[in-house]
Design a protein around this motif. Structure first.
Motif, PDB file in Angstrom:
ATOM      1  N   GLY A  41       3.261  15.618   6.022  1.00 41.63           N
ATOM      2  CA  GLY A  41       3.413  17.023   6.411  1.00 41.63           C
ATOM      3  C   GLY A  41       2.451  17.416   7.510  1.00 41.63           C
ATOM      4  N   ALA A  42       1.193  16.967   7.413  1.00 39.77           N
ATOM      5  CA  ALA A  42       0.196  17.279   8.442  1.00 39.77           C
ATOM      6  C   ALA A  42       0.566  16.627   9.768  1.00 39.77           C
ATOM      7  N   ILE A  43       1.004  15.371   9.730  1.00 40.23           N
ATOM      8  CA  ILE A  43       1.401  14.685  10.964  1.00 40.23           C
ATOM      9  C   ILE A  43       2.616  15.386  11.575  1.00 40.23           C
ATOM     10  N   ALA A  44       3.592  15.733  10.732  1.00 43.64           N
ATOM     11  CA  ALA A  44       4.811  16.383  11.225  1.00 43.64           C
ATOM     12  C   ALA A  44       4.501  17.729  11.867  1.00 43.64           C
ATOM     13  N   THR A  45       3.699  18.531  11.206  1.00 45.43           N
ATOM     14  CA  THR A  45       3.409  19.872  11.720  1.00 45.43           C
ATOM     15  C   THR A  45       2.401  19.847  12.861  1.00 45.43           C
ATOM     16  N   GLN A  46       1.246  19.255  12.595  1.00 44.24           N
ATOM     17  CA  GLN A  46       0.145  19.315  13.565  1.00 44.24           C
ATOM     18  C   GLN A  46       0.421  18.468  14.803  1.00 44.24           C
ATOM     19  N   HIS A  47       0.900  17.247  14.623  1.00 44.18           N
ATOM     20  CA  HIS A  47       1.104  16.357  15.768  1.00 44.18           C
ATOM     21  C   HIS A  47       2.495  16.516  16.374  1.00 44.18           C
ATOM     22  N   LEU A  48       3.523  16.321  15.569  1.00 43.51           N
ATOM     23  CA  LEU A  48       4.873  16.273  16.119  1.00 43.51           C
ATOM     24  C   LEU A  48       5.390  17.637  16.567  1.00 43.51           C
ATOM     25  N   GLN A  49       4.924  18.703  15.953  1.00 48.80           N
ATOM     26  CA  GLN A  49       5.368  20.037  16.362  1.00 48.80           C
ATOM     27  C   GLN A  49       4.386  20.737  17.294  1.00 48.80           C
ATOM     28  N   HIS A  50       3.082  20.465  17.122  1.00 44.15           N
ATOM     29  CA  HIS A  50       2.082  21.204  17.902  1.00 44.15           C
ATOM     30  C   HIS A  50       1.223  20.333  18.818  1.00 44.15           C
ATOM     31  N   ASP A  51       1.592  19.062  18.979  1.00 40.45           N
ATOM     32  CA  ASP A  51       0.918  18.148  19.922  1.00 40.45           C
ATOM     33  C   ASP A  51      -0.573  17.955  19.675  1.00 40.45           C
ATOM     34  N   GLU A  52      -1.022  18.071  18.432  1.00 35.37           N
ATOM     35  CA  GLU A  52      -2.423  17.851  18.086  1.00 35.37           C
ATOM     36  C   GLU A  52      -2.500  16.728  17.059  1.00 35.37           C
ATOM     37  N   PRO A  53      -2.894  15.524  17.450  1.00 34.75           N
ATOM     38  CA  PRO A  53      -3.002  14.436  16.468  1.00 34.75           C
ATOM     39  C   PRO A  53      -3.921  14.822  15.300  1.00 34.75           C
ATOM     40  N   VAL A  54      -3.650  14.243  14.152  1.00 32.28           N
ATOM     41  CA  VAL A  54      -4.424  14.516  12.937  1.00 32.28           C
ATOM     42  C   VAL A  54      -5.658  13.617  12.960  1.00 32.28           C
TER      43      VAL A  54
ATOM     44  N   SER B 161       0.814  -1.223   0.000  1.00 32.67           N
ATOM     45  CA  SER B 161       0.000   0.000   0.000  1.00 32.67           C
ATOM     46  C   SER B 161       0.847   1.273   0.000  1.00 32.67           C
ATOM     47  N   GLY B 162       2.159   1.133  -0.141  1.00 26.71           N
ATOM     48  CA  GLY B 162       3.007   2.306  -0.287  1.00 26.71           C
ATOM     49  C   GLY B 162       3.731   2.777   0.953  1.00 26.71           C
ATOM     50  N   SER B 163       3.937   1.892   1.921  1.00 30.33           N
ATOM     51  CA  SER B 163       4.565   2.321   3.170  1.00 30.33           C
ATOM     52  C   SER B 163       6.026   2.753   2.999  1.00 30.33           C
ATOM     53  N   ALA B 164       6.714   2.250   1.985  1.00 30.63           N
ATOM     54  CA  ALA B 164       8.109   2.674   1.769  1.00 30.63           C
ATOM     55  C   ALA B 164       8.158   4.170   1.456  1.00 30.63           C
ATOM     56  N   ALA B 165       7.213   4.656   0.675  1.00 29.53           N
ATOM     57  CA  ALA B 165       7.159   6.087   0.353  1.00 29.53           C
ATOM     58  C   ALA B 165       6.787   6.919   1.583  1.00 29.53           C
ATOM     59  N   VAL B 166       5.937   6.365   2.451  1.00 22.22           N
ATOM     60  CA  VAL B 166       5.574   7.064   3.697  1.00 22.22           C
ATOM     61  C   VAL B 166       6.802   7.161   4.602  1.00 22.22           C
ATOM     62  N   LEU B 167       7.529   6.074   4.746  1.00 26.06           N
ATOM     63  CA  LEU B 167       8.751   6.073   5.543  1.00 26.06           C
ATOM     64  C   LEU B 167       9.756   7.093   4.987  1.00 26.06           C
ATOM     65  N   ALA B 168       9.933   7.111   3.688  1.00 26.96           N
ATOM     66  CA  ALA B 168      10.862   8.063   3.066  1.00 26.96           C
ATOM     67  C   ALA B 168      10.431   9.503   3.322  1.00 26.96           C
ATOM     68  N   ALA B 169       9.133   9.772   3.260  1.00 28.04           N
ATOM     69  CA  ALA B 169       8.631  11.132   3.503  1.00 28.04           C
ATOM     70  C   ALA B 169       8.901  11.566   4.942  1.00 28.04           C
ATOM     71  N   PHE B 170       8.716  10.661   5.910  1.00 29.65           N
ATOM     72  CA  PHE B 170       9.024  10.999   7.305  1.00 29.65           C
ATOM     73  C   PHE B 170      10.524  11.261   7.471  1.00 29.65           C
ATOM     74  N   ARG B 171      11.336  10.457   6.836  1.00 33.47           N
ATOM     75  CA  ARG B 171      12.789  10.658   6.948  1.00 33.47           C
ATOM     76  C   ARG B 171      13.225  11.973   6.312  1.00 33.47           C
ATOM     77  N   GLU B 172      12.592  12.340   5.213  1.00 37.04           N
ATOM     78  CA  GLU B 172      12.908  13.609   4.547  1.00 37.04           C
ATOM     79  C   GLU B 172      12.461  14.815   5.366  1.00 37.04           C
ATOM     80  N   ALA B 173      11.451  14.636   6.217  1.00 36.46           N
ATOM     81  CA  ALA B 173      10.959  15.744   7.044  1.00 36.46           C
ATOM     82  C   ALA B 173      12.024  16.207   8.036  1.00 36.46           C
ATOM     83  N   ASN B 174      12.962  15.315   8.400  1.00 36.63           N
ATOM     84  CA  ASN B 174      14.097  15.671   9.240  1.00 36.63           C
ATOM     85  C   ASN B 174      13.687  16.470  10.487  1.00 36.63           C
ATOM     86  N   LEU B 175      12.889  15.848  11.327  1.00 36.60           N
ATOM     87  CA  LEU B 175      12.370  16.502  12.531  1.00 36.60           C
ATOM     88  C   LEU B 175      13.307  16.278  13.719  1.00 36.60           C
ATOM     89  N   PRO B 176      13.818  17.347  14.320  1.00 38.76           N
ATOM     90  CA  PRO B 176      14.700  17.202  15.477  1.00 38.76           C
ATOM     91  C   PRO B 176      13.982  16.507  16.637  1.00 38.76           C
TER      92      PRO B 176
END
Length: 109
Positions: free
Chosen positions: A80-93, A28-43
């Motif tokens: 992007g929504a998970i990274a910004t909304q959840h991981l940066q602002h503590d609001e799950p999507v 279902s495309g999880s390799a692309a999802v994993l790559a997108a999270f890795r590219e987000a480079n979240l401290p």
């Protein structure tokens, strides 16, 4: 403290994002999802591939710990929504929450 230190972005709390890479999620495309999270480079966020999470009919599955938040049917464009909304602002999507772990009850008449 200088004014530039006061204006820094809020620090991220340490989290782990696990992205299932087992058979049905992979199809279902999880390799692309994993790559997108890795590219987000979240401290402060460890992104890792995981074995089967037992949610094969709902993949790709993503789990955020220690928050114990489960996302289902995640696509690369959702990262992007998970990274910004959840991981940066503590609001799950909300729209991506797995209903098995995050049931919603509608008691409207």
């Amino acid at each position: 403290m200088s004014s530039s230190q006061n204006q820094q972005a809020p620090s991220l709390k340490r989290r782990c994002v696990s992205v299932c890479q087992y058979r049905s999620c992979e199809r279902s495309g999880s390799a692309a999802v994993l790559a997108a999270f890795r590219e987000a480079n979240l401290p402060g966020v460890l992104v890792s591939a995981s074995d089967c999470m037992g949610q094969c009919a709902s993949g790709p599955t993503v789990r955020v710990t220690p928050d114990n938040v489960w996302y289902c049917r995640v696509k690369p464009e959702d990262v992007g929504a998970i990274a910004t909304q959840h991981l940066q602002h503590d609001e799950p999507v909300e729209r991506l929450l797995h209903p098995r772990f995050h049931p919603r009850f509608d008691f409207a008449d």
